[in-house]
Structure formats: structure tokens, C-alpha cells
Enzyme design. Structure first.
Site, PDB file in Angstrom:
ATOM      1  N   CYS A 258       0.842  -1.696   0.028  1.00  0.00           N
ATOM      2  CA  CYS A 258      -0.243  -0.097   0.167  1.00  0.00           C
ATOM      3  C   CYS A 258       0.780   1.523   0.083  1.00  0.00           C
ATOM      4  O   CYS A 258       1.321   1.410  -0.845  1.00  0.00           O
ATOM      5  CB  CYS A 258      -1.102  -0.146   1.389  1.00  0.00           C
ATOM      6  SG  CYS A 258      -2.478   1.190   0.971  1.00  0.00           S
ATOM      7  N   HIS A 344      -3.769  -5.242  -0.264  1.00  0.00           N
ATOM      8  CA  HIS A 344      -3.785  -5.532   1.334  1.00  0.00           C
ATOM      9  C   HIS A 344      -3.855  -6.841   1.786  1.00  0.00           C
ATOM     10  O   HIS A 344      -5.213  -7.800   1.476  1.00  0.00           O
ATOM     11  CB  HIS A 344      -4.374  -5.028   2.063  1.00  0.00           C
ATOM     12  CG  HIS A 344      -4.503  -3.709   2.023  1.00  0.00           C
ATOM     13  ND1 HIS A 344      -3.516  -3.542   3.765  1.00  0.00           N
ATOM     14  CD2 HIS A 344      -4.677  -2.380   1.964  1.00  0.00           C
ATOM     15  CE1 HIS A 344      -3.348  -2.039   3.741  1.00  0.00           C
ATOM     16  NE2 HIS A 344      -4.260  -1.503   2.979  1.00  0.00           N
ATOM     17  N   GLU A 346      -3.000  -9.378   2.912  1.00  0.00           N
ATOM     18  CA  GLU A 346      -2.748  -9.771   4.298  1.00  0.00           C
ATOM     19  C   GLU A 346      -4.754  -9.961   5.301  1.00  0.00           C
ATOM     20  O   GLU A 346      -4.939 -10.114   6.047  1.00  0.00           O
ATOM     21  CB  GLU A 346      -2.126  -8.647   5.928  1.00  0.00           C
ATOM     22  CG  GLU A 346      -2.401  -7.394   6.330  1.00  0.00           C
ATOM     23  CD  GLU A 346      -2.925  -7.035   4.557  1.00  0.00           C
ATOM     24  OE1 GLU A 346      -3.183  -5.554   5.231  1.00  0.00           O
ATOM     25  OE2 GLU A 346      -2.356  -6.494   4.664  1.00  0.00           O
TER      26      GLU A 346
END
Length: 373
Positions: A258, A344, A346
Site C-alpha cells: 500500500c 492488502h 493480509e
């Protein structure tokens, strides 16, 4: 209904547009920020606590917010990071066994102003057409001219450095000290689940403040470097950009997510720009150009890197693209174990399509260890 006589409330946009609603609960007040919207149907607690959203008024496009409550282990930081919440229907009760509190109490504990009964379909449509802009939410519905004056003084997101507002003040450790790999992570707004993903892959992480010099991160003697997500404009982060350049030059593996992706691009001379709306949601389609496979991803960003400059860069390769607008979603540095993505990996709102990127980072670390053994 829990509250029969809730205060009237408004959202006033920088261009003068006004949308009317009501305050959530008994909360009164005023809050300023950049208005943006998230299209996710779940994950509101993770969104509200994501440091990348610092400074923003969040519009949720899902019609019902709060119906599954909040749970202690689902926050991405130590507190709510958005500046205010705008929704259609706010649920004061929850029905999920795993939850341990209402969203109303969670907002109250974090002193966050929220407004509901807003026509969010009309508001989001307006933002899509006119772009993200500063706005104010308030229960001071009779003081519109005064609110306009205050709103005019709020600095725009373009050029705004916000990483310092959310970064750790002191270095700290995460994970098992006896883990196989050591990672130096630059915290420009890091999410807890990133640290969990690294820990699950046998990493011991030392997390450093946003303006830490490369030499200090190097003194941990890491096996790799990580550049985190975060809020605001990447261009003012001169210390982080310089550190990223030195990370790559060290020839150790580097992974950015990001804002960290944008910082890595800037460290290679690739410029960034503010997007019309940004990407915020949990079902954004990405194509991996190296494998030809598609990924459904979670995204949250209002800036992107320049595609033309990236395509013409002799040392940088585009690895991922966003299929909706063809913006750059991933890069890698040629002849270096360094890569980054704009989304993202995660965040797993259902699909786990992108978690392989953490495995690639570990593979790069293993290969580097073998080469230097």
C-alpha cells in the site's frame, strides 16, 4: 427503537453539497476529514481501526452497519482511526456469538461521531462523479455557514503527511525472538494482521517509527525489510523514501504494501498522484502479470503510482494491474529481491488469493541466505 429523538445531522461537502441524516445514539458534535466510501459488506471494525484511513470520513455502502457487533481480536490497531462514520442503517444490537460488544459502545469508547439515515446511495454516487473531497459531519445543523468557513480551512489530502500521526513512537518487537527470520519493518501505519502474517511465517519483527534512518533499521541485522501500509500522501515521506532506496541497495529482500508500495516507487524516481476516488473495498480484481492468474483483493488507497513512468523505467517491472481501471497494483525491482503491491494481502475477507505474497517474501529471504552462506 433505542433512541426515539435523535439529533438531526448533516454531511457538508467542500463544494457545498449537503446530505441530511441523524446522529447515532446521543452523540453530538462536529468532525472534519476527507470523505470516502468503502464497498465491503463485512469487516467494518477492521476498516475503522485501519491506520490507512486516518483523517477520513468513512461512508459505508452496505445498508446495515453494526449488526454483527465488535470483537476484541478484530481491530487492526489500538484505536479507531477514521474521523467519522456515515451510514444508512445503524444497528444498536448485534447477533453474532463471537462478538463481545455493540458497535455503538465501541464508537463511544473511541469518542467517534457517527451519523446514520443518510441516503448513502445518493452520496456515494455524488462522490463517484465529483471525486473525494474534504467534508464535515455535524449535529450543528443550524450553523451551516460557520461549518463552511471551518471546512475551508481544513488542508487537502494532497500533500498531507499523516504517517507521523499513526506510527509508533518507539521501536517495538513482535513475534518469537527465536524465529528463523528477522525483519526490520518501517511503520508508516502498519496493521496488526501484517505482523501476524509475518509471525506465522516464523519471523521476528522489529517495528520502527516512520522517520527511522536506514542505519538504525540495519543495526537489527535483519534478513529482510518491510515497508508498511499507511495514510496520506506518500510524497512528503522523504525519510521513508530515502530509507527504501537504501534497503533496495543493500540487496536484502524488501516487501512493501500500500503506502509502502508507493514509497518504494518514489525511491526509484516514479511519481505518485491522487486518484479521483481511490480504491476501497474487499472485492477488487487484480491480475498477476507474471502468472496470468486473477486475484480478488482488499484495497484501501487514495493515491497510485504513475503507470507510464513505471512502464518506461529500466529497473522496474509491473507485476500486477487493477482490472477495473488498469492502475499499477504491483511492481518489482529488476535484479533485486524487492517487490511491492498496492493492495492488502493480509486482509482476507473471504478469498485468501493474495496471501502468497508473504510466502514470496520468505522465499526471497531463504534464497538470499543460501546465496550469501
Amino acid at each position: 427503537m433505542k433512541y426515539q429523538n435523535r439529533k438531526k445531522a448533516i454531511i457538508l461537502l467542500a463544494d457545498g453539497a449537503i446530505f441530511y441524516g441523524k446522529a447515532v445514539g446521543n452523540k453530538e458534535g462536529t468532525s472534519f476529514g476527507e470523505v470516502c466510501f468503502n464497498t465491503g459488506m463485512t469487516g467494518y471494525q477492521e476498516v475503522f481501526t485501519d491506520p490507512s484511513y486516518y483523517g477520513q470520513l468513512m461512508v459505508t455502502t452496505n445498508a446495515h452497519i453494526g449488526n454483527y457487533g465488535v470483537a476484541e481480536n478484530e481491530s487492526e490497531s489500538d484505536s479507531i482511526k477514521i474521523k467519522g462514520l456515515i451510514c444508512r442503517n445503524f444497528s444498536y444490537n448485534y447477533s453474532r456469538p463471537e462478538a463481545n460488544d455493540t458497535l455503538e459502545n465501541f464508537l463511544e469508547k473511541n469518542n467517534l461521531l457517527a451519523i446514520s439515515d443518510i441516503d448513502t446511495r445518493a452520496l456515494v454516487s455524488y462522490i463517484r462523479d465529483n471525486g473525494a473531497m474534504n467534508a464535515v459531519i455535524s449535529t450543528e445543523v443550524d450553523s451551516i455557514e460557520n461549518l463552511k468557513k471551518q471546512l475551508a480551512e481544513v488542508p487537502p489530502m494532497n500533500g498531507l503527511e499523516l504517517a507521523s500521526k499513526v506510527s509508533t513512537k518507539e521501536p517495538y518487537f513482535y513475534g518469537n525472538p527465536d524465529a528463523a527470520y528477522k525483519i526490520s519493518a518501517l511503520d508508516i501505519g502498519i496493521k496488526k494482521n501484517i505482523l501476524r502474517n509475518l509471525e506465522e511465517r516464523d519471523c521476528y519483527v522489529k517495528v520502527f517509527p516512520y522517520n527511522t534512518k536506514f542505519e538504525e533499521m540495519k543495526s537489527f541485522n535483519p534478513d529482510g525489510y518491510f515497508l508498511s501500509n499507511g495514510p496520506g500522501d506518500p510524497e512528503p515521506l522523504t525519510d521513508a523514501i530515502k530509507a527504501a532506496k537504501q534497503m533496495v541497495d543493500s540487496n536484502l529482500p524488501v516487501f512493501g504494501i500500500c503506502l509502502g508500495h508507493q514509497v518504494l516507487a518514489l525511491s526509484n524516481g516514479i511519481s505518485t498522484y491522487k486518484m479521483h476516488n481511490g480504491h476501497r473495498g474487499i472485492n477488487h480484481p487484480i491480475k498477476n502479470l507474471l502468472t496470468g492468474k486473477g486475484e480478488i483483493t482488499s484495497q484501501n488507497h487514495g493515491f497510485a503510482i504513475n503507470r507510464e513512468e513505471t512502464e518506461n523505467h529500466k529497473d522496474v517491472e509491473i507485476t500486477h494491474v487493477h482490472l477495473n481501471d488498469h492502475t499499477v497494483a504491483g511492481i518489482r525491482i529488476k535484479n533485486k529481491p524487492a517487490f511491492s503491491v498496492q493492495y492488502h494481502p493480509e486482509a482476507s475477507p473471504g478469498p485468501n488469493d493474495a496471501t502468497y505474497l508473504f510466502d514470496e517474501f520468505i522465499t526471497n529471504i531463504k534464497n538470499h541466505k543460501l546465496q550469501t552462506a
